[in-house]
Design a protein around this motif. Sequence first.
Motif, short mmCIF file in Angstrom:
data_model
loop_
_atom_site.label_atom_id
_atom_site.label_comp_id
_atom_site.label_asym_id
_atom_site.label_seq_id
_atom_site.Cartn_x
_atom_site.Cartn_y
_atom_site.Cartn_z
N LEU A 161 0.72 -1.25 0.07
CA LEU A 161 0.15 0.08 0.14
C LEU A 161 0.89 1.24 -0.09
N ILE A 162 0.80 2.12 -1.09
CA ILE A 162 1.61 3.26 -0.98
C ILE A 162 0.77 4.21 -1.08
N VAL A 163 1.27 5.50 -0.14
CA VAL A 163 0.40 6.68 0.10
C VAL A 163 1.60 7.82 -0.29
N LYS A 164 0.93 8.70 -1.12
CA LYS A 164 1.88 9.89 -1.61
C LYS A 164 2.00 10.97 -0.60
N VAL A 165 2.56 10.50 0.74
CA VAL A 165 3.00 11.40 1.66
C VAL A 165 4.41 11.01 2.26
N GLY A 166 5.48 11.80 2.27
CA GLY A 166 6.36 11.25 2.90
C GLY A 166 7.04 12.56 3.79
N ILE A 167 8.38 12.58 3.96
CA ILE A 167 8.99 13.66 4.74
C ILE A 167 9.13 15.06 3.98
N SER A 168 8.76 15.07 2.64
CA SER A 168 8.75 16.37 1.74
C SER A 168 7.50 17.04 2.01
N GLN A 169 6.38 16.46 2.58
CA GLN A 169 5.17 17.01 2.81
C GLN A 169 5.20 17.41 4.39
N TRP A 170 5.29 18.62 4.75
CA TRP A 170 5.28 18.98 6.02
C TRP A 170 5.02 20.52 6.09
N ASP A 171 4.64 20.94 7.05
CA ASP A 171 4.75 22.47 7.47
C ASP A 171 5.24 22.57 9.10
N ASN A 172 5.56 24.03 9.40
CA ASN A 172 6.08 23.83 10.91
C ASN A 172 5.36 23.40 11.82
N THR A 173 3.89 22.94 11.79
CA THR A 173 3.15 22.27 12.61
C THR A 173 3.01 20.99 12.62
N GLN A 174 3.71 20.40 11.36
CA GLN A 174 3.41 18.71 11.26
C GLN A 174 4.87 18.09 11.01
N LEU A 175 5.85 18.77 11.54
CA LEU A 175 7.05 17.84 11.34
C LEU A 175 6.89 16.51 12.08
N GLU A 176 7.47 15.70 11.11
CA GLU A 176 7.46 14.23 11.48
C GLU A 176 6.30 13.43 11.56
N TYR A 177 5.33 14.15 11.19
CA TYR A 177 3.79 13.40 11.47
C TYR A 177 3.63 12.51 10.36
N ALA A 229 12.29 19.13 14.55
CA ALA A 229 11.48 17.81 14.04
C ALA A 229 11.33 17.08 15.44
N ILE A 230 12.52 17.30 16.70
CA ILE A 230 12.54 16.65 17.82
C ILE A 230 11.18 17.56 18.53
N GLN A 231 11.30 18.81 18.36
CA GLN A 231 10.57 19.57 19.29
C GLN A 231 9.33 19.57 18.65
N GLY A 232 8.71 19.26 17.35
CA GLY A 232 7.35 18.88 16.83
C GLY A 232 6.82 17.74 17.59
N SER A 281 -8.80 19.15 -2.13
CA SER A 281 -7.48 18.07 -2.25
C SER A 281 -6.16 18.93 -2.33
N LYS A 282 -5.32 18.34 -1.61
CA LYS A 282 -4.08 18.65 -1.70
C LYS A 282 -3.22 18.04 -2.77
N LYS A 283 -2.33 18.70 -3.35
CA LYS A 283 -1.47 17.92 -4.52
C LYS A 283 -0.12 17.24 -3.79
N HIS A 284 0.11 16.21 -4.43
CA HIS A 284 1.24 15.57 -3.96
C HIS A 284 2.42 16.43 -3.88
N ASP A 285 2.75 17.17 -4.81
CA ASP A 285 4.03 18.07 -4.58
C ASP A 285 3.77 19.18 -3.74
N GLU A 286 2.93 19.32 -2.97
CA GLU A 286 2.49 20.31 -2.11
C GLU A 286 3.22 20.21 -0.84
N GLY A 287 4.07 21.25 -0.37
CA GLY A 287 4.86 21.08 1.10
C GLY A 287 5.09 22.59 1.37
N HIS A 288 6.10 22.53 2.23
CA HIS A 288 6.54 23.80 2.71
C HIS A 288 7.46 24.70 1.78
N TYR A 289 7.77 23.84 0.66
CA TYR A 289 8.76 24.57 -0.18
C TYR A 289 8.41 23.99 -1.67
#
Length: 948
Positions: A66-82, A198-201, A253-261
């Motif tokens: 099962l593949i979900v298109k979300v990884g460490i490249s999708q984040w913002d400052n409130t969702q680090l390591e989620y 990330a640790i603080q998150g 819907s969010k796009k897969h390439d959406e992230g903090h950058y």
Amino acid sequence: MLWNYKNIVLIILLFFSVSVVASQEKQNKNEDDLLDSSVRHGQLQNGFTYYLRKNDTPKNKIELHLIVKVGISQWDNTQLEYAHLLEHLGYKGTKNFPNKKSHFGKPGISNHAKTSFDYTEYYFSIPSEDTQMLSDVLKLYRDMTHNIILDQKSIEVERAAVLGERRTNNPYRDWLNETIKDNLLSNVGFKKFEEKKAIQGMEDFNIEAFFKFYKDWYRPELQSIIIVGDINLDKIEQKIENNFSNLKPHIDSKKHDEGHYNPKIKLKGQNRLLTINDSTNSNIRFKIFSKSINKGLNPKDENDFKDLVLLKLYQNLVKAKSEMFEESFHPLFSEFFSNYALGELAGGQLQVITMGVDLETGNQKQMLKTIREAFFAWKQIHNGISDLELEKAKVKILNEVNNNSLSSSVSLASRYRKHYVNGRFAKDSQEEIEMISQILRDIDLEQIQSYFKKAGDLSENVDFVFLKGTKAKVPDNNKIKRIIKEIESIEVSPIDPPKEPIKTLTNLVSVPVSKAIKLDKSSKNLIDVSTITLDNGIKIVLKPLKPTSKKYNSTLQIRGYRKNNIPFKNRDVYLEASLVPEIVKYTGAGKYSKFELDKFKAAKGIKLRFDFTKDFQALNGEFKFSEIEEFFSLINLYRTQPRMDTEGFKAWKNNKRLEFQGKTIRGSSDFYQDNILALRYPEIPRLKSDEIEDINLKKILKAHNQWFSDFKGYTFIVTGDFEREKIAKQLINILSAYPTKNLPELDSVNSAEFPLKKMDKTIYLENINQAMVTLSFPIKVERNTKNTILLQLLSMVLNDKIYKRLREGCFSPRAYGKWEDSRKGIYSFNVGFDSAIGNQEKMIEMVLETFNNLREEGVSQDWLEKAVKNESYSYKNRIDDFGFFNMWPDYLQNKIENGENMVSELVEYNTVLEHFISLEEMNLAIKKFLREDYFQKFVILPNNGMAQ
């Protein structure tokens, strides 16, 4: 007719819908153009994607992802390591499978999960005949899309596990690597999240933001299932429709390439001189980092594959050239990598070539001279490719491509995952091989030389980095620029060709051979083990096995050993002998250096390691049957011709100093076990840091001649894929002639007994930033088959309980059992874990609480039945096959040295396990064997641990 607002909106929406459908159909067509026609690829109306492929390699197995298109490249400052935390929780349990580990923990089933740069993956491998398990995995995957258990307790446990995963065995090395990566990415438009944040998150956790993250990213439009193996395509497709078609897509819907950058990097063409202040290492180091875009990442067409092939050719050729410099204890540079931090920089988008140089502190003139020599070496490495070198590199790459198991179900599933996440080319593997073959044929010398010239260009996109102590001074940017300009203006000659590699040792090293083959002193038993006793006292023990893969066809694994009778009381003699095995790795043998012998072993596929423990002197090796003469020639070279290599000896000393400082690579989380052994066996001599300078090479060579130049008392255990009669004949011929002279007279017998007593010790080590704990519960127990089985089952349940309990503060806690002294019947249960400093005592209390609860509560009938099935399946695999893991050398050595019957346990094990272990006996054993009478506690802290 009047057009009102509603009419206009309806038309706009209709037009938009048609456009979206047309766009989606075009996208699907483009994706299918890159896809293997043998795979059934589709998308449900809600956007959920599937890839199905019937495949029989290996037979009777199914791979599910099962593949979900979300990884460490999708984040913002409130969702680090989620994404990482959500993967932990998904792997742990769902609404319909709250006890996932128990439900899916059947023989023949494996599963894991991982969070990558731009996707999360949940993986299963199951037997194809288990149709109920297939249905359950699909139901679990459906649960994961929206029914992962997210209660407060589970979240707290897995948050602690994520934090534990971020702790490290080598904080200095990790700090240095992360600092360098941050600098490399700082000017390419890629925003990497900070480790501290990330640790603080995780510490300042926002549960509402976490729930939103789950809702935003785990939805059908961003999910795919990949199933490859022994399947019925129509039936599986229908099951996917039934399980996943009613999942609701998200309106917002969010796009897969959406992230903090924006994840696409861009190089600006600039060079930079950077300085990193290193407060723990005052040595000055200079590093070159040449950056480029990785054009071969996720290739989609022939042009992309050409970029990939050129990169592979470059890496192959440049590795060979750099190794010409590195085959010295004083190279012009300390390191050279053509693929620094492979795949880790901007998700693999950034390709980095690096060279490192160690500089002399405080002498700027000498620093500049050393830097100039390094730049000269850089230019030489990137110059002078010949047709012959290119053709050799082409052949090597083509062999690698052909040898990869591209047709296995695991490999095919990986290809389809890359197609789904990154749009990578995933047509028939043979078509890919043919395309790569044609590209290799078309690449000529001019093209690869042009690639080398560009790769070696230091005029743009290069970071020059000094690492230094806080007060040290380094050369300025202008001086570095002048050196580069000077080197660019001069012609460099090609690197001198290396020495001719060792083709064979059989013509140079005399391997003793006896023509008196005697098989009358041999015997073969019920477990297919043959024992041969030679006239010189050497024993040969043979056990043919079935290889687990083609890689191990015709492979032999050999262990030669004898008891270590070197007396402890003569400290210098014992210490010198104990250092011989590790020093000979640096000094080589005969006329050959360490580097020449390492290349010879690699070319022949030979592994050889000498070992020295308190109980045994030993050698361990692996080789193909065709190389048996080369293997024993190599042993004989080390045995008869130890080398007086002072440079290699100095290199060993330098490495040993770094080891005491905690700055060498630590291979596992158990790197501190030698420190525990030192506390348990204080009578055994051990090298101290202040003794390194006093070690003398002449004395080491004398110790070698005294204790390592003959084979008196040796037993050779040979396992692997071989014909018994054929291997026996050769081994008898060789080993019958090996010398078994008398060892030096010994006036005492070693006695180092395991301490059956309570211990409470703290060990302080350099370069750690966490607490590490080993807790041992030794017992005395009678050795027999039933007790062996009960101890194994007990270790299994203890590990289950400890893992569940200690995940609150550790990523990977574990419990295991081991024989500390099998001859005397001393066995220990051990618990190992790491923790944040200050939290270790709380976790120790949790261990003792779990330990005692298990004693009081025992196990259930359901647990016992599942454990028996798992252990029976596992044991059969352990005794039938060999490969990376091989239980036979340890098992046979243990039985031989203890004078025990090697047949009875193997013959009885599964029968006793399956028919003669009752629940009552199991729970009685738990009460009897889980004891704290000799509880031993070892806590490892940073060397400033008392202050903390």
